[in-house]
Design a protein around this motif. Structure first.
Motif, PDB file in Angstrom:
ATOM      1  N   LEU A 177     -10.523 -15.669  39.269  1.00 41.84           N
ATOM      2  CA  LEU A 177     -10.627 -14.217  39.065  1.00 41.84           C
ATOM      3  C   LEU A 177     -10.122 -13.842  37.672  1.00 41.84           C
ATOM      4  O   LEU A 177     -10.746 -13.061  36.962  1.00 41.84           O
ATOM      5  CB  LEU A 177      -9.834 -13.465  40.132  1.00 41.84           C
ATOM      6  CG  LEU A 177     -10.357 -13.562  41.561  1.00 41.84           C
ATOM      7  CD1 LEU A 177      -9.554 -12.666  42.489  1.00 41.84           C
ATOM      8  CD2 LEU A 177     -11.825 -13.195  41.624  1.00 41.84           C
ATOM      9  N   ALA A 181     -12.353 -12.463  34.465  1.00 38.62           N
ATOM     10  CA  ALA A 181     -11.983 -11.267  33.698  1.00 38.62           C
ATOM     11  C   ALA A 181     -11.831 -11.599  32.220  1.00 38.62           C
ATOM     12  O   ALA A 181     -12.290 -10.851  31.351  1.00 38.62           O
ATOM     13  CB  ALA A 181     -10.693 -10.670  34.245  1.00 38.62           C
ATOM     14  N   ALA A 186     -11.327  -9.198  29.002  1.00 38.46           N
ATOM     15  CA  ALA A 186     -10.058  -8.556  29.354  1.00 38.46           C
ATOM     16  C   ALA A 186      -8.885  -9.266  28.679  1.00 38.46           C
ATOM     17  O   ALA A 186      -8.872 -10.493  28.575  1.00 38.46           O
ATOM     18  CB  ALA A 186      -9.867  -8.561  30.871  1.00 38.46           C
ATOM     19  N   GLN A 190      -4.580  -6.495  30.571  1.00 31.55           N
ATOM     20  CA  GLN A 190      -5.624  -5.924  31.424  1.00 31.55           C
ATOM     21  C   GLN A 190      -5.829  -6.782  32.669  1.00 31.55           C
ATOM     22  O   GLN A 190      -6.037  -6.262  33.762  1.00 31.55           O
ATOM     23  CB  GLN A 190      -6.933  -5.808  30.646  1.00 31.55           C
ATOM     24  CG  GLN A 190      -6.940  -4.650  29.656  1.00 31.55           C
ATOM     25  CD  GLN A 190      -8.176  -4.645  28.780  1.00 31.55           C
ATOM     26  OE1 GLN A 190      -8.683  -5.691  28.391  1.00 31.55           O
ATOM     27  NE2 GLN A 190      -8.662  -3.453  28.470  1.00 31.55           N
ATOM     28  N   ILE A 191      -5.765  -8.108  32.498  1.00 32.36           N
ATOM     29  CA  ILE A 191      -5.936  -8.991  33.646  1.00 32.36           C
ATOM     30  C   ILE A 191      -4.832  -8.741  34.665  1.00 32.36           C
ATOM     31  O   ILE A 191      -5.088  -8.650  35.868  1.00 32.36           O
ATOM     32  CB  ILE A 191      -5.954 -10.469  33.208  1.00 32.36           C
ATOM     33  CG1 ILE A 191      -7.222 -10.751  32.396  1.00 32.36           C
ATOM     34  CG2 ILE A 191      -5.885 -11.394  34.410  1.00 32.36           C
ATOM     35  CD1 ILE A 191      -7.263 -12.128  31.770  1.00 32.36           C
ATOM     36  N   THR A 194      -5.554  -5.031  36.127  1.00 30.63           N
ATOM     37  CA  THR A 194      -6.832  -4.732  36.787  1.00 30.63           C
ATOM     38  C   THR A 194      -7.313  -5.848  37.702  1.00 30.63           C
ATOM     39  O   THR A 194      -8.253  -5.652  38.461  1.00 30.63           O
ATOM     40  CB  THR A 194      -7.940  -4.444  35.749  1.00 30.63           C
ATOM     41  OG1 THR A 194      -8.151  -5.614  34.964  1.00 30.63           O
ATOM     42  CG2 THR A 194      -7.579  -3.291  34.843  1.00 30.63           C
ATOM     43  N   VAL A 195      -6.680  -7.031  37.628  1.00 32.43           N
ATOM     44  CA  VAL A 195      -7.131  -8.122  38.496  1.00 32.43           C
ATOM     45  C   VAL A 195      -5.994  -8.658  39.367  1.00 32.43           C
ATOM     46  O   VAL A 195      -6.071  -8.635  40.593  1.00 32.43           O
ATOM     47  CB  VAL A 195      -7.751  -9.277  37.676  1.00 32.43           C
ATOM     48  CG1 VAL A 195      -8.102 -10.442  38.588  1.00 32.43           C
ATOM     49  CG2 VAL A 195      -8.985  -8.800  36.935  1.00 32.43           C
ATOM     50  N   PRO A 198      -4.225  -5.812  41.741  1.00 34.59           N
ATOM     51  CA  PRO A 198      -5.122  -5.387  42.819  1.00 34.59           C
ATOM     52  C   PRO A 198      -5.440  -6.518  43.799  1.00 34.59           C
ATOM     53  O   PRO A 198      -5.485  -6.298  45.012  1.00 34.59           O
ATOM     54  CB  PRO A 198      -6.390  -4.941  42.090  1.00 34.59           C
ATOM     55  CG  PRO A 198      -5.960  -4.611  40.719  1.00 34.59           C
ATOM     56  CD  PRO A 198      -4.806  -5.512  40.406  1.00 34.59           C
ATOM     57  N   ALA A 199      -5.630  -7.735  43.281  1.00 30.90           N
ATOM     58  CA  ALA A 199      -5.952  -8.854  44.172  1.00 30.90           C
ATOM     59  C   ALA A 199      -4.767  -9.182  45.066  1.00 30.90           C
ATOM     60  O   ALA A 199      -4.931  -9.714  46.160  1.00 30.90           O
ATOM     61  CB  ALA A 199      -6.357 -10.082  43.358  1.00 30.90           C
TER      62      ALA A 199
ATOM     63  N   PHE B  85     -19.277 -18.542  38.286  1.00 29.71           N
ATOM     64  CA  PHE B  85     -18.625 -19.644  38.997  1.00 29.71           C
ATOM     65  C   PHE B  85     -19.364 -19.996  40.276  1.00 29.71           C
ATOM     66  O   PHE B  85     -20.091 -19.177  40.825  1.00 29.71           O
ATOM     67  CB  PHE B  85     -17.187 -19.252  39.362  1.00 29.71           C
ATOM     68  CG  PHE B  85     -16.340 -18.892  38.178  1.00 29.71           C
ATOM     69  CD1 PHE B  85     -15.491 -19.823  37.616  1.00 29.71           C
ATOM     70  CD2 PHE B  85     -16.386 -17.617  37.633  1.00 29.71           C
ATOM     71  CE1 PHE B  85     -14.703 -19.501  36.523  1.00 29.71           C
ATOM     72  CE2 PHE B  85     -15.605 -17.283  36.549  1.00 29.71           C
ATOM     73  CZ  PHE B  85     -14.761 -18.238  35.987  1.00 29.71           C
ATOM     74  N   ALA B  89     -16.300 -15.206  42.718  1.00 31.80           N
ATOM     75  CA  ALA B  89     -15.282 -14.706  41.781  1.00 31.80           C
ATOM     76  C   ALA B  89     -15.441 -13.211  41.559  1.00 31.80           C
ATOM     77  O   ALA B  89     -15.000 -12.680  40.558  1.00 31.80           O
ATOM     78  CB  ALA B  89     -15.367 -15.458  40.455  1.00 31.80           C
ATOM     79  N   LEU B  90     -16.083 -12.535  42.540  1.00 35.30           N
ATOM     80  CA  LEU B  90     -16.209 -11.075  42.401  1.00 35.30           C
ATOM     81  C   LEU B  90     -14.866 -10.431  42.718  1.00 35.30           C
ATOM     82  O   LEU B  90     -14.038 -10.990  43.433  1.00 35.30           O
ATOM     83  CB  LEU B  90     -17.274 -10.536  43.356  1.00 35.30           C
ATOM     84  CG  LEU B  90     -18.707 -10.974  43.057  1.00 35.30           C
ATOM     85  CD1 LEU B  90     -19.665 -10.337  44.055  1.00 35.30           C
ATOM     86  CD2 LEU B  90     -19.107 -10.619  41.635  1.00 35.30           C
ATOM     87  N   PHE B  91     -14.668  -9.226  42.183  1.00 36.54           N
ATOM     88  CA  PHE B  91     -13.454  -8.474  42.473  1.00 36.54           C
ATOM     89  C   PHE B  91     -13.682  -7.699  43.769  1.00 36.54           C
ATOM     90  O   PHE B  91     -14.427  -6.729  43.804  1.00 36.54           O
ATOM     91  CB  PHE B  91     -13.126  -7.546  41.306  1.00 36.54           C
ATOM     92  CG  PHE B  91     -13.024  -8.264  39.984  1.00 36.54           C
ATOM     93  CD1 PHE B  91     -12.295  -9.449  39.879  1.00 36.54           C
ATOM     94  CD2 PHE B  91     -13.657  -7.777  38.853  1.00 36.54           C
ATOM     95  CE1 PHE B  91     -12.199 -10.131  38.664  1.00 36.54           C
ATOM     96  CE2 PHE B  91     -13.564  -8.457  37.626  1.00 36.54           C
ATOM     97  CZ  PHE B  91     -12.836  -9.631  37.547  1.00 36.54           C
ATOM     98  N   TRP B  93     -12.018  -5.701  45.533  1.00 37.65           N
ATOM     99  CA  TRP B  93     -11.550  -4.332  45.692  1.00 37.65           C
ATOM    100  C   TRP B  93     -12.408  -3.354  44.893  1.00 37.65           C
ATOM    101  O   TRP B  93     -12.130  -2.162  44.881  1.00 37.65           O
ATOM    102  CB  TRP B  93     -10.083  -4.229  45.286  1.00 37.65           C
ATOM    103  CG  TRP B  93      -9.858  -4.706  43.878  1.00 37.65           C
ATOM    104  CD1 TRP B  93      -9.828  -3.942  42.756  1.00 37.65           C
ATOM    105  CD2 TRP B  93      -9.669  -6.050  43.451  1.00 37.65           C
ATOM    106  NE1 TRP B  93      -9.643  -4.734  41.656  1.00 37.65           N
ATOM    107  CE2 TRP B  93      -9.540  -6.031  42.043  1.00 37.65           C
ATOM    108  CE3 TRP B  93      -9.599  -7.290  44.113  1.00 37.65           C
ATOM    109  CZ2 TRP B  93      -9.342  -7.187  41.300  1.00 37.65           C
ATOM    110  CZ3 TRP B  93      -9.405  -8.428  43.354  1.00 37.65           C
ATOM    111  CH2 TRP B  93      -9.269  -8.376  41.984  1.00 37.65           C
ATOM    112  N   TYR B 102     -17.195  -3.870  34.974  1.00 40.21           N
ATOM    113  CA  TYR B 102     -15.816  -4.249  34.640  1.00 40.21           C
ATOM    114  C   TYR B 102     -15.636  -4.626  33.163  1.00 40.21           C
ATOM    115  O   TYR B 102     -14.764  -4.110  32.467  1.00 40.21           O
ATOM    116  CB  TYR B 102     -15.342  -5.404  35.540  1.00 40.21           C
ATOM    117  CG  TYR B 102     -13.940  -5.855  35.199  1.00 40.21           C
ATOM    118  CD1 TYR B 102     -12.836  -5.229  35.767  1.00 40.21           C
ATOM    119  CD2 TYR B 102     -13.709  -6.885  34.287  1.00 40.21           C
ATOM    120  CE1 TYR B 102     -11.548  -5.609  35.434  1.00 40.21           C
ATOM    121  CE2 TYR B 102     -12.423  -7.270  33.946  1.00 40.21           C
ATOM    122  CZ  TYR B 102     -11.351  -6.634  34.538  1.00 40.21           C
ATOM    123  OH  TYR B 102     -10.076  -7.010  34.190  1.00 40.21           O
ATOM    124  N   VAL B 106     -13.212  -2.791  30.320  1.00 36.42           N
ATOM    125  CA  VAL B 106     -12.079  -3.356  29.575  1.00 36.42           C
ATOM    126  C   VAL B 106     -12.386  -3.439  28.079  1.00 36.42           C
ATOM    127  O   VAL B 106     -11.484  -3.432  27.257  1.00 36.42           O
ATOM    128  CB  VAL B 106     -11.643  -4.758  30.105  1.00 36.42           C
ATOM    129  CG1 VAL B 106     -11.128  -4.651  31.515  1.00 36.42           C
ATOM    130  CG2 VAL B 106     -12.764  -5.768  30.007  1.00 36.42           C
TER     131      VAL B 106
END
Lengths: 275, 256
Positions: A177, A181, A186, A190-191, A194-195, A198-199, B85, B89-91, B93, B102, B106
């Motif tokens: 993930l 990004a 990113a 930012q990672i 924003t990643v 949240p994850a 990938f 590897a999607l977000f 949320w 995305y 950024v």
């Protein structure tokens, strides 16, 4: 009209939650009934040790509505139940907020930084097994009997579960993930925002819930020793004057408030994460 | 034409801490990819082809050698190299649309520009109708299409695909291959595809690098001169497929 019918139909169709509610109601009724039978009917216990539910309910009514009791006052029979509950809740929120505010950044640092982790981790490993309550004497020495000592103890109670869950939450975020990004442009910052965070939300919310639970447990213990108001104090003072019904009212209030907050966190988590 | 991407004498050695065992994953790999070229790297599992793509992506550093994009040495991931990938590897949320936008967010694209680019890329992968859904409401094939749209949205100079359909069932996989061939026809984006499926490589590639393992090396590179759209029913396609298969099997036999 048709919308309303659809809502009702839907509520009836979601049988599982309705069934669960009914089952919970049944088991509570049985519990109450048994309690009532062994106290009021069979008189197996003296009221001094285990009062009947009726007496407890009366005492709860009095603790809430007695005009001689005010919202904010010192002694137990000067402050009412709502006042004690508010005082305890306020202390918990303070210590909880402080614990979370320290634990989350520290947890992120430990999980993300290979440099910081070997320095911080050993210290935490030694401090972690010490229960917050064991800090009480030291807390009183440092801060005296009062708000600061109690908030400090709650802080400790809230800190550990939040820290551990933040660390695992951040570590469990799949590496790809962050890589995805980064390949989208990113920055590290930012990672993180924003990643990674949240994850990690499911873990963070488990952390919040456990940490609030732990803070809530700690407050009572702390108030038993180092307070002159609050639910813990209410219970302790009631024991001193042998008012078993008040003890039980205090305990039930703690249980209900704890449950309420737990539900609140769950609802919040669903709002934030489940789309 | 100018080489867009070039790997020069890239080696990757993994050391397993205590025992000082050394695994040579990649040995002296050199390859070039031209602008607008579709290139595949095929090989048996364990030949290091994903490691190679990871190095090109900037996620791993080579032990020796270097990779260049447009003459600049690669040092870490960047928006110049889009990556898709094998694993999801999607977000989770974010909605489909928010996933695709995305990179634009950024990178600070203006809002109307974001909207326009997202619309175009969702259209390209055929997911316009699903823009508001969450990734887990989609099938595996649709999720990979979102991943492709997300990587294309920021218009990278090269698109790196690491077994993008490896986790899909056979039928979905076939559909996705056709889909990717169609997308490439429309964009002519420079692509490096890593796959173990030889037919997948043949269907789309201008050039195929065949890798062998222990240590990972490029055994051969071949130009695929079949005209597009290609079909697996074409006898020349079939011959090439068998030929590459033999090439790989040979090596597997040698090693075993």
């Amino acid at each position: 009209m048709s919308m309303r019918w659809r809502h009702i139909a839907f509520a009836l169709a979601s049988r599982s939650s309705v069934a669960l509610l009914i089952k919970a109601a049944i088991s509570f009724s049985v519990l109450l009934f048994v309690w009532w039978v062994v106290t009021d009917r069979l008189h197996l216990f003296t009221p001094l040790v285990l009062p009947s539910p009726v007496v407890v309910a009366e005492s709860a009514w009095q603790l809430v509505f007695d005009p001689n009791l005010s919202l904010f006052a010192g002694g137990v029979y000067n402050g009412n139940l709502l006042g004690h509950a508010l005082v305890s809740t306020g202390r918990v929120l303070l210590g909880f907020a402080a614990g979370v505010a320290v634990a989350v950044p520290l947890g992120v640092l430990i999980a993300r930084s290979r440099t910081a982790e070997p320095y911080i981790d050993p210290v935490l490993q030694i401090l972690r097994p010490i229960p917050p309550i064991a800090w009480t004497p030291l807390a009183i020495l440092w801060f005296g009997i009062g708000l600061q000592a109690i908030v400090f103890l709650i802080f400790l109670g809230a800190f550990w579960p939040m820290l551990l869950n933040t660390i695992s939450g951040v570590r469990e975020v799949p590496k790809i993930l962050g890589q995805a990004a980064a390949s989208l442009g990113a920055s590290r910052r930012q990672i993180l925002f924003t990643v990674v965070l949240p994850a990690a939300i499911p873990f963070l919310f488990t952390g919040l819930r456990l940490s609030f639970g732990s803070a809530w447990i700690t407050i009572v213990a702390a108030e038993l020793i180092a307070a002159s108001e609050g639910l813990g104090y209410l219970i302790m003072n009631a024991r001193r004057i042998l008012a078993a019904p008040d003890i039980i009212v205090g305990m039930l209030t703690i249980g209900l408030l704890g449950l309420g907050f737990d539900r609140l966190f769950r609802a919040l988590e669903r709002r934030l994460y489940d789309r | 034409m100018e080489d867009l991407l070039s790997a020069k004498h890239v080696s990757k050695v993994f050391e397993s801490g205590r025992s000082k065992d050394v695994v040579v994953a990649l040995q002296d790999i050199s390859l070039e990819v031209k602008e607008n070229e579709f290139v595949s790297i095929v090989g048996p599992s364990g030949c290091g082809k994903s490691t190679l793509l990871s190095i090109i992506g900037g996620f791993e550093k080579p032990t020796r050698g270097q990779v260049f994009l447009g003459g600049e040495p690669i040092d870490g991931p960047s928006r110049e190299r889009g990556f898709v990938f094998q694993a999801d590897a999607l977000f989770q949320w974010l909605s489909v649309e928010e996933n695709v936008s995305y990179g634009l967010r950024v990178q600070g694209y203006p809002r109307d520009k974001q909207r326009e680019i997202v619309d175009r890329n969702l259209e390209l992968v055929g997911l316009t109708k699903f823009r508001g859904l969450a990734p887990r409401q989609l099938s595996g094939g649709m999720r990979q299409r979102v991943a492709i749209a997300r990587a294309l949205a920021t218009d990278p100079r090269i698109l790196l695909l690491d077994e993008p359909f490896g986790a899909l069932d056979v039928l979905t996989r076939k559909k996705m291959q056709d889909e990717l061939a169609r997308i490439w026809d429309q964009t002519h984006k420079t692509v490096v595809l890593v796959t173990h499926a030889i037919d997948e490589a043949l269907l789309m590639s201008d050039r195929i690098f065949v890798m062998t393992r222990s240590p990972g090396r490029i055994r051969r590179s071949l130009d695929v001169e079949l005209e597009r759209p290609r079909s697996a029913r074409d006898p020349r396609f079939h011959d090439l497929e068998l030929w590459i298969t033999d090439l790989i099997m040979d090596e597997v036999g040698d090693a075993g």
